[in-house]
Design a protein around this motif. Structure first.
Motif, PDB file in Angstrom:
ATOM      1  N   GLY A 193      -1.610  -5.508  -8.667  1.00  0.00           N
ATOM      2  CA  GLY A 193      -0.517  -4.570  -8.450  1.00  0.00           C
ATOM      3  C   GLY A 193      -0.401  -3.527  -9.542  1.00  0.00           C
ATOM      4  N   SER A 194      -1.481  -3.331 -10.284  1.00  0.00           N
ATOM      5  CA  SER A 194      -1.478  -2.400 -11.415  1.00  0.00           C
ATOM      6  C   SER A 194      -2.739  -1.554 -11.381  1.00  0.00           C
ATOM      7  N   VAL A 195      -2.575  -0.239 -11.371  1.00  0.00           N
ATOM      8  CA  VAL A 195      -3.727   0.665 -11.381  1.00  0.00           C
ATOM      9  C   VAL A 195      -4.510   0.505 -12.675  1.00  0.00           C
ATOM     10  N   ARG A 237       3.996 -11.308 -19.457  1.00  0.00           N
ATOM     11  CA  ARG A 237       4.533 -10.002 -19.838  1.00  0.00           C
ATOM     12  C   ARG A 237       5.569  -9.517 -18.828  1.00  0.00           C
ATOM     13  N   ARG A 238       5.333  -9.758 -17.552  1.00  0.00           N
ATOM     14  CA  ARG A 238       6.241  -9.263 -16.520  1.00  0.00           C
ATOM     15  C   ARG A 238       7.568 -10.016 -16.529  1.00  0.00           C
ATOM     16  N   GLU A 239       7.551 -11.254 -16.991  1.00  0.00           N
ATOM     17  CA  GLU A 239       8.796 -12.014 -17.074  1.00  0.00           C
ATOM     18  C   GLU A 239       9.751 -11.417 -18.103  1.00  0.00           C
ATOM     19  N   SER A 240       9.219 -10.700 -19.095  1.00  0.00           N
ATOM     20  CA  SER A 240      10.068 -10.073 -20.115  1.00  0.00           C
ATOM     21  C   SER A 240      10.260  -8.578 -19.857  1.00  0.00           C
ATOM     22  N   TYR A 241       9.832  -8.122 -18.679  1.00  0.00           N
ATOM     23  CA  TYR A 241       9.934  -6.700 -18.320  1.00  0.00           C
ATOM     24  C   TYR A 241      11.398  -6.300 -18.197  1.00  0.00           C
ATOM     25  N   VAL A 242      11.733  -5.102 -18.642  1.00  0.00           N
ATOM     26  CA  VAL A 242      13.113  -4.617 -18.595  1.00  0.00           C
ATOM     27  C   VAL A 242      13.431  -4.104 -17.195  1.00  0.00           C
ATOM     28  N   GLY A 243      14.376  -4.762 -16.527  1.00  0.00           N
ATOM     29  CA  GLY A 243      14.779  -4.349 -15.186  1.00  0.00           C
ATOM     30  C   GLY A 243      13.773  -4.772 -14.132  1.00  0.00           C
ATOM     31  N   PRO A 244      13.959  -4.318 -12.886  1.00  0.00           N
ATOM     32  CA  PRO A 244      13.047  -4.682 -11.791  1.00  0.00           C
ATOM     33  C   PRO A 244      11.631  -4.175 -12.048  1.00  0.00           C
ATOM     34  N   TRP A 245      10.646  -4.937 -11.587  1.00  0.00           N
ATOM     35  CA  TRP A 245       9.241  -4.551 -11.700  1.00  0.00           C
ATOM     36  C   TRP A 245       8.749  -4.098 -10.338  1.00  0.00           C
ATOM     37  N   LEU A 246       8.143  -2.904 -10.295  1.00  0.00           N
ATOM     38  CA  LEU A 246       7.509  -2.408  -9.073  1.00  0.00           C
ATOM     39  C   LEU A 246       6.033  -2.169  -9.352  1.00  0.00           C
ATOM     40  N   PRO A 247       5.186  -2.306  -8.345  1.00  0.00           N
ATOM     41  CA  PRO A 247       3.751  -2.070  -8.561  1.00  0.00           C
ATOM     42  C   PRO A 247       3.470  -0.616  -8.914  1.00  0.00           C
ATOM     43  N   GLU A 248       2.384  -0.416  -9.675  1.00  0.00           N
ATOM     44  CA  GLU A 248       1.979   0.957  -9.973  1.00  0.00           C
ATOM     45  C   GLU A 248       1.518   1.625  -8.690  1.00  0.00           C
ATOM     46  N   PRO A 249       1.970   2.846  -8.441  1.00  0.00           N
ATOM     47  CA  PRO A 249       1.606   3.518  -7.188  1.00  0.00           C
ATOM     48  C   PRO A 249       0.166   3.997  -7.200  1.00  0.00           C
ATOM     49  N   LEU A 250      -0.388   4.090  -6.023  1.00  0.00           N
ATOM     50  CA  LEU A 250      -1.731   4.615  -5.846  1.00  0.00           C
ATOM     51  C   LEU A 250      -1.634   5.785  -4.878  1.00  0.00           C
ATOM     52  N   LEU A 251      -1.824   6.997  -5.379  1.00  0.00           N
ATOM     53  CA  LEU A 251      -1.771   8.170  -4.509  1.00  0.00           C
ATOM     54  C   LEU A 251      -3.019   8.163  -3.637  1.00  0.00           C
ATOM     55  N   THR A 252      -2.827   8.194  -2.324  1.00  0.00           N
ATOM     56  CA  THR A 252      -3.931   7.947  -1.402  1.00  0.00           C
ATOM     57  C   THR A 252      -4.152   9.050  -0.381  1.00  0.00           C
ATOM     58  N   THR A 305       3.593  -0.728  -0.696  1.00  0.00           N
ATOM     59  CA  THR A 305       4.488  -1.116  -1.772  1.00  0.00           C
ATOM     60  C   THR A 305       5.297  -2.347  -1.384  1.00  0.00           C
ATOM     61  N   ALA A 306       5.762  -2.389  -0.135  1.00  0.00           N
ATOM     62  CA  ALA A 306       6.553  -3.535   0.321  1.00  0.00           C
ATOM     63  C   ALA A 306       5.774  -4.831   0.195  1.00  0.00           C
ATOM     64  N   MET A 307       4.494  -4.812   0.592  1.00  0.00           N
ATOM     65  CA  MET A 307       3.683  -6.020   0.513  1.00  0.00           C
ATOM     66  C   MET A 307       3.409  -6.407  -0.932  1.00  0.00           C
ATOM     67  N   LEU A 308       3.099  -5.432  -1.789  1.00  0.00           N
ATOM     68  CA  LEU A 308       2.805  -5.737  -3.186  1.00  0.00           C
ATOM     69  C   LEU A 308       4.032  -6.293  -3.908  1.00  0.00           C
ATOM     70  N   VAL A 309       5.217  -5.841  -3.521  1.00  0.00           N
ATOM     71  CA  VAL A 309       6.447  -6.375  -4.123  1.00  0.00           C
ATOM     72  C   VAL A 309       6.596  -7.858  -3.777  1.00  0.00           C
ATOM     73  N   VAL A 310       6.371  -8.199  -2.515  1.00  0.00           N
ATOM     74  CA  VAL A 310       6.483  -9.602  -2.109  1.00  0.00           C
ATOM     75  C   VAL A 310       5.374 -10.438  -2.740  1.00  0.00           C
ATOM     76  N   MET A 311       4.179  -9.887  -2.841  1.00  0.00           N
ATOM     77  CA  MET A 311       3.073 -10.629  -3.431  1.00  0.00           C
ATOM     78  C   MET A 311       3.315 -10.958  -4.897  1.00  0.00           C
ATOM     79  N   GLU A 312       4.173 -10.207  -5.530  1.00  0.00           N
ATOM     80  CA  GLU A 312       4.516 -10.492  -6.924  1.00  0.00           C
ATOM     81  C   GLU A 312       5.242 -11.828  -7.057  1.00  0.00           C
ATOM     82  N   THR A 313       5.813 -12.327  -5.966  1.00  0.00           N
ATOM     83  CA  THR A 313       6.511 -13.618  -6.005  1.00  0.00           C
ATOM     84  C   THR A 313       5.546 -14.794  -5.854  1.00  0.00           C
ATOM     85  N   LEU A 314       4.285 -14.521  -5.525  1.00  0.00           N
ATOM     86  CA  LEU A 314       3.305 -15.584  -5.354  1.00  0.00           C
ATOM     87  C   LEU A 314       2.765 -16.037  -6.708  1.00  0.00           C
TER      88      LEU A 314
END
Length: 284
Positions: free
Chosen positions: A22-24, A71-86, A102-111
């Motif tokens: 989820g990170s470029v 690292r993401r557990e200590s992230y400030v505020g909500p974490w969203l995946p890095e966007p990929l301009l396509t 983006t919707a799928m990558l957000v949910v996949m972050e819970t896996l």
């Protein structure tokens, strides 16, 4: 390995890494590492080069993801995946399907990392569970269970009614026009009453640190933020295969908004404002 062989498979390598991480930036690092390993390896006995490269990418991404979760557990505020301009005018070349939305990558972050790898390799790249087990260091049966559990977790996203690209773009254009005009009533009509707004500033940009619920509150926030930021331009772009709103200030991308639309109204609004993530958008 010949350069043309690498270029033919690079989208698959980057695509596997990006879906898992989820990170470029991290996917680019993994892609570079795969290239270096391939260049130094004797591949004369490899019958399926694409599978070999994706396997190396998945194994490397799995190791990166396990450390990234801390690292993401200590992230400030909500974490969203890095966007990929396509869009057609960008340099991004990646295998496109709903798994990079983006919707799928957000949910996949819970896996868990293992669930994420198993799901991507089986459902996107059609890897047999025996090969997935080699990546994860388990058994084929365990890999099958991991993929099944992950599939159940992301089923809610896959089963949501999805608006077409044309409909999403229409709603975004109407939202942009209403926000720029300060038309609160118009914005509220475009937002589902139970819409949710999530912003990722990463502690590096002004952004709500908790989700905002409700059409009226989101509409008010959208108008106030535009009044405060006074952007140079707001454009429709394509990010992760779907229409998105890109806001520029001083020639720099400062917000990238992605949405989920159902029944002509926005049900989820996600704003990426972290300048570090925005700076890497589309750099593949």
């Amino acid at each position: 390995m010949a350069g043309d062989g690498w270029e033919a498979h690079r989208p698959a390598v980057f695509g596997a890494a990006y879906r898992i991480l989820g990170s470029v930036a991290e996917a680019e690092d993994v892609t570079q590492e795969v290239w270096l390993r391939a260049a130094a390896a004797d591949l004369s006995g490899v019958r399926d080069l694409r599978a070999w490269l994706v396997t190396v990418a998945a194994r490397t991404s799995y190791n990166v993801l396990k450390s990234a979760r801390v690292r993401r557990e200590s992230y400030v505020g909500p974490w969203l995946p890095e966007p990929l301009l396509t869009g057609p005018d960008t340099a991004a070349r990646v295998l496109m399907d709903e798994s990079v939305s983006t919707a799928m990558l957000v949910v996949m972050e819970t896996l868990t990392p293992a669930e994420r790898v198993a799901l991507v390799l089986h459902d996107v790249f059609d890897f047999p569970f025996a090969r997935i087990a080699e990546v994860l260091g388990g058994t084929p049966a365990a890999s099958r269970k991991l993929a099944s559990r992950a599939r159940a977790r992301v089923a809610a996203v896959r089963e949501r009614p999805r608006a077409s690209k044309a409909e999403t773009e229409r709603v975004l254009r109407a939202f942009k026009a209403a926000a720029e005009a300060g038309d609160m009533a118009g914005l509220v009509k475009l937002l589902h009453p139970d819409a949710v707004y999530v912003a990722d500033g990463g502690g590096k940009a002004t952004a709500a640190r908790r989700p905002v619920h409700g059409a009226e509150r989101i509409a008010l926030l959208a108008v106030r933020q535009l009044e405060m930021r006074r952007p140079d331009a707001v454009r429709i772009v394509e990010a992760n295969g779907h229409p998105a709103l890109a806001t520029y200030h001083g020639g720099t991308l400062v917000w990238l908004d992605t949405v989920e639309v159902a029944g002509g109204r926005i049900t989820a609004f996600r704003r990426l404002a972290n300048p570090e993530k925005l700076a890497r958008a589309g750099h593949t």
